[in-house]
Design an enzyme around this catalytic site. Structure first.
Site, PDB file in Angstrom:
ATOM      1  N   CYS A 125       6.234  16.976 -33.065  1.00  5.67           N
ATOM      2  CA  CYS A 125       6.593  15.826 -31.984  1.00  5.67           C
ATOM      3  C   CYS A 125       7.964  15.155 -32.326  1.00  5.67           C
ATOM      4  O   CYS A 125       8.419  14.740 -31.231  1.00  5.67           O
ATOM      5  CB  CYS A 125       5.662  15.076 -31.746  1.00  5.67           C
ATOM      6  SG  CYS A 125       3.973  15.831 -31.351  1.00  5.67           S
ATOM      7  N   HIS A 162       8.052   9.018 -28.142  1.00  8.75           N
ATOM      8  CA  HIS A 162       7.284  10.081 -27.808  1.00  8.75           C
ATOM      9  C   HIS A 162       5.956   9.706 -27.181  1.00  8.75           C
ATOM     10  O   HIS A 162       5.477   8.510 -27.597  1.00  8.75           O
ATOM     11  CB  HIS A 162       6.896  10.539 -29.461  1.00  8.75           C
ATOM     12  CG  HIS A 162       5.920  11.648 -29.317  1.00  8.75           C
ATOM     13  ND1 HIS A 162       5.963  12.756 -28.424  1.00  8.75           N
ATOM     14  CD2 HIS A 162       4.777  11.896 -30.191  1.00  8.75           C
ATOM     15  CE1 HIS A 162       5.085  13.610 -28.770  1.00  8.75           C
ATOM     16  NE2 HIS A 162       4.199  12.985 -29.605  1.00  8.75           N
ATOM     17  N   ASN A 217       1.094  14.983 -23.852  1.00 12.13           N
ATOM     18  CA  ASN A 217       1.899  14.892 -25.232  1.00 12.13           C
ATOM     19  C   ASN A 217       2.464  16.309 -25.064  1.00 12.13           C
ATOM     20  O   ASN A 217       1.652  17.258 -25.677  1.00 12.13           O
ATOM     21  CB  ASN A 217       1.065  14.526 -26.171  1.00 12.13           C
ATOM     22  CG  ASN A 217       1.694  14.778 -27.387  1.00 12.13           C
ATOM     23  OD1 ASN A 217       2.884  15.091 -27.631  1.00 12.13           O
ATOM     24  ND2 ASN A 217       1.119  14.201 -28.799  1.00 12.13           N
TER      25      ASN A 217
HETATM   26  N1  COA Z   1     -14.229  12.208 -22.940  1.00 13.49           N
HETATM   27  C1  COA Z   1     -14.953  11.376 -23.299  1.00 13.49           C
HETATM   28  N2  COA Z   1     -15.526  10.691 -24.483  1.00 13.49           N
HETATM   29  C2  COA Z   1     -14.570  11.020 -25.485  1.00 13.49           C
HETATM   30  C3  COA Z   1     -13.494  11.902 -25.419  1.00 13.49           C
HETATM   31  C4  COA Z   1     -13.133  12.577 -24.142  1.00 13.49           C
HETATM   32  N3  COA Z   1     -12.284  13.295 -23.721  1.00 13.49           N
HETATM   33  N4  COA Z   1     -12.866  11.980 -26.569  1.00 13.49           N
HETATM   34  C5  COA Z   1     -13.579  11.160 -27.406  1.00 13.49           C
HETATM   35  N5  COA Z   1     -14.675  10.614 -26.694  1.00 13.49           N
HETATM   36  C6  COA Z   1     -15.707   9.836 -27.292  1.00 13.49           C
HETATM   37  C7  COA Z   1     -16.054  10.014 -28.734  1.00 13.49           C
HETATM   38  O1  COA Z   1     -16.941  11.013 -28.916  1.00 13.49           O
HETATM   39  C8  COA Z   1     -16.556   8.630 -29.073  1.00 13.49           C
HETATM   40  O2  COA Z   1     -17.993   8.635 -28.869  1.00 13.49           O
HETATM   41  P1  COA Z   1     -19.054   8.046 -29.654  1.00 13.49           P
HETATM   42  O3  COA Z   1     -18.647   6.581 -29.797  1.00 13.49           O
HETATM   43  O4  COA Z   1     -20.408   8.263 -28.860  1.00 13.49           O
HETATM   44  O5  COA Z   1     -19.003   8.584 -30.947  1.00 13.49           O
HETATM   45  C9  COA Z   1     -15.691   7.672 -28.199  1.00 13.49           C
HETATM   46  O6  COA Z   1     -15.273   8.439 -27.070  1.00 13.49           O
HETATM   47  C10 COA Z   1     -14.674   6.996 -28.830  1.00 13.49           C
HETATM   48  O7  COA Z   1     -13.963   7.664 -29.905  1.00 13.49           O
HETATM   49  P2  COA Z   1     -12.971   7.363 -30.303  1.00 13.49           P
HETATM   50  O8  COA Z   1     -12.245   8.385 -31.349  1.00 13.49           O
HETATM   51  O9  COA Z   1     -13.183   6.198 -31.174  1.00 13.49           O
HETATM   52  O10 COA Z   1     -11.911   6.958 -29.220  1.00 13.49           O
HETATM   53  P3  COA Z   1     -10.220   6.486 -29.509  1.00 13.49           P
HETATM   54  O11 COA Z   1     -10.197   5.362 -28.624  1.00 13.49           O
HETATM   55  O12 COA Z   1     -10.060   6.339 -31.123  1.00 13.49           O
HETATM   56  O13 COA Z   1      -9.546   7.390 -28.861  1.00 13.49           O
HETATM   57  C11 COA Z   1      -7.953   9.202 -29.226  1.00 13.49           C
HETATM   58  C12 COA Z   1      -9.170   8.890 -29.420  1.00 13.49           C
HETATM   59  C13 COA Z   1      -7.591  10.631 -29.913  1.00 13.49           C
HETATM   60  C14 COA Z   1      -7.332   9.304 -27.698  1.00 13.49           C
HETATM   61  C15 COA Z   1      -6.978   8.419 -30.173  1.00 13.49           C
HETATM   62  O14 COA Z   1      -7.453   8.074 -31.329  1.00 13.49           O
HETATM   63  C16 COA Z   1      -5.527   8.849 -30.164  1.00 13.49           C
HETATM   64  O15 COA Z   1      -4.825   8.874 -29.166  1.00 13.49           O
HETATM   65  N6  COA Z   1      -5.200   9.136 -31.433  1.00 13.49           N
HETATM   66  C17 COA Z   1      -3.742   9.426 -31.489  1.00 13.49           C
HETATM   67  C18 COA Z   1      -3.763  11.027 -31.286  1.00 13.49           C
HETATM   68  C19 COA Z   1      -2.036  11.379 -31.293  1.00 13.49           C
HETATM   69  O16 COA Z   1      -1.566  10.581 -30.493  1.00 13.49           O
HETATM   70  N7  COA Z   1      -2.014  12.689 -31.549  1.00 13.49           N
HETATM   71  C20 COA Z   1      -0.728  13.241 -31.336  1.00 13.49           C
HETATM   72  C21 COA Z   1       0.283  12.821 -32.285  1.00 13.49           C
HETATM   73  S1  COA Z   1       1.821  13.460 -32.185  1.00 13.49           S
END
Ligand code: COA
Length: 328
Positions: A111, A255, A285
């Site tokens: 990215c 980004h 993204n």
């Molecule tokens: N819909 C509904 N629920 C979802 C979900 C979705 N699409 N994806 C995850 N969940 C759930 C999880 O299973 C979890 O449930 P649980 O508590 O019952 O286990 C809950 O939501 C919380 O998950 P969590 O991983 O703590 O969420 P988060 O707030 O950390 O958000 C991301 C997850 C991936 C959105 C976040 O961590 C993120 O943006 N990370 C960076 C990723 C990124 O930028 N990647 C590219 C880099 S270039």
């Protein structure tokens, strides 16, 4: 030596996936995706190859720059989602755009690709006086690498392309390119497996996780933590080199991965959110295409104007990060 962005162009696939469309594959909902990421819809390349999106963006950039493609001396395509292991996307785009006098190669910094590619273009222009214009193309089809059963990753990404034609100039410029390979396993997708004809037993312990086919695997929480530090750091390191501060910058073009990452970075930098260009709500993204897509759209909307100072700041798999400060 700096660069002048002569023209930009973009291409978005015809098909879009809205948040509720994901209900067909996974247990999710619009509210979760919007509040946790800021994304509402994203373009998806249903039929368009990566090179085709890159070609369309490149043609638009060449037209916008008002140049003859024969005067392009180099084509750099940044992509983490090439259609082929070989040939490069850049070679295909070089031919398709009529840049018959250009060298061509691909660059993969995930990215952060556009930041790396634009900075590479500047270095080529600085060291080779015979180069007049460089065409930088960011083209990505993330959807081909997504695991549509993994609800925490498949909702984040989109497909698209954006391109810029640049020339050397004496305008303000600074850059920093960084990487922390200790986080390489946090965001990865495998390419080819060992051919069964030559596979042998071994005690070698592969540090990379096993993955379903060649799909993208990510540790969202760790990448999130890295990203919220990498964005401000990319700006601060580049700014320090030329002795400028956040107050000198008209627009931050980060980004576009998650609006919460950008909000945290803005807070750390002490910069209001209205100085950040945000397009992830409708693009998701798009990996290396995200910064140039955001910049191109901001130029088209008249937000970014000639003479303004911009900070392009990125992060991505690698884990890579990087920043460019330039005058548009
Ligand atoms: N819909 C509904 N629920 C979802 C979900 C979705 N699409 N994806 C995850 N969940 C759930 C999880 O299973 C979890 O449930 P649980 O508590 O019952 O286990 C809950 O939501 C919380 O998950 P969590 O991983 O703590 O969420 P988060 O707030 O950390 O958000 C991301 C997850 C991936 C959105 C976040 O961590 C993120 O943006 N990370 C960076 C990723 C990124 O930028 N990647 C590219 C880099 S270039």
């Amino acid at each position: 030596m700096g660069i002048n962005i002569l023209g930009m162009g973009k291409y978005l696939p015809e098909q879009k996936l809205k948040n509720d469309d994901f209900k067909k594959f996974i247990d999710t909902n619009d509210e979760w995706i919007r509040t946790r990421t800021g994304i509402t819809e994203r373009p998806m390349a249903g039929w368009e190859p990566t090179w085709y999106m890159g070609k369309q963006a490149a043609l638009a950039a060449i037209e916008n720059a008002g140049i003859d493609p024969k005067d392009i001396g180099l084509v750099i395509s940044c992509t983490a989602t090439s259609d082929f292991h070989t040939p490069s996307m850049a070679s295909v785009i070089q031919y398709e755009t009529g840049a018959v006098n250009a060298g061509a190669f691909d660059l993969n910094a995930a990215c952060t690709g556009f930041v790396y590619a634009l900075d590479t273009a500047r270095r080529f222009l600085e060291t080779d006086e015979s180069l007049k214009y460089v065409l930088v193309v960011a083209n990505e089809a993330l959807s081909r690498f997504l695991d549509f059963t993994d609800r925490s990753s498949c909702i984040l990404f989109g497909d698209g392309a954006a391109a810029a034609v640049v020339e050397r100039s004496s305008k303000l410029y600074s850059s920093v390119l960084g990487s922390d390979g200790s986080g390489a396993q946090l965001l990865c997708a495998r390419t080819l497996d060992v051919a069964p004809e030559v596979a042998v037993e071994s005690d070698f312990e592969d540090p990379f996780p096993k993955m379903p086919q060649h799909k993208l695997l990510q540790n969202g929480k760790e990448v999130y933590k890295f990203a919220t530090n990498a964005l401000p750091k990319s700006f601060e390191l580049a700014a320090e080199k030329i002795g400028i501060t956040k107050d000198d910058i008209d627009w931050f073009v980060p980004h576009q991965a998650n609006v919460r990452i950008i909000e945290t970075a803005a807070k750390k930098l002490g910069v209001p959110m209205d100085k950040f260009v945000i397009t992830l709500d409708h693009y998701g993204n798009t990996s290396s295409a995200s910064i140039p897509l955001a910049l191109c759209e901001a130029i088209e909307k008249g937000m970014v104007k000639k003479g303004q100072k911009l900070a392009l700041i990125g992060f991505g798999a690698g884990l890579t990060y990087g920043g460019i400060i330039l005058e548009y």
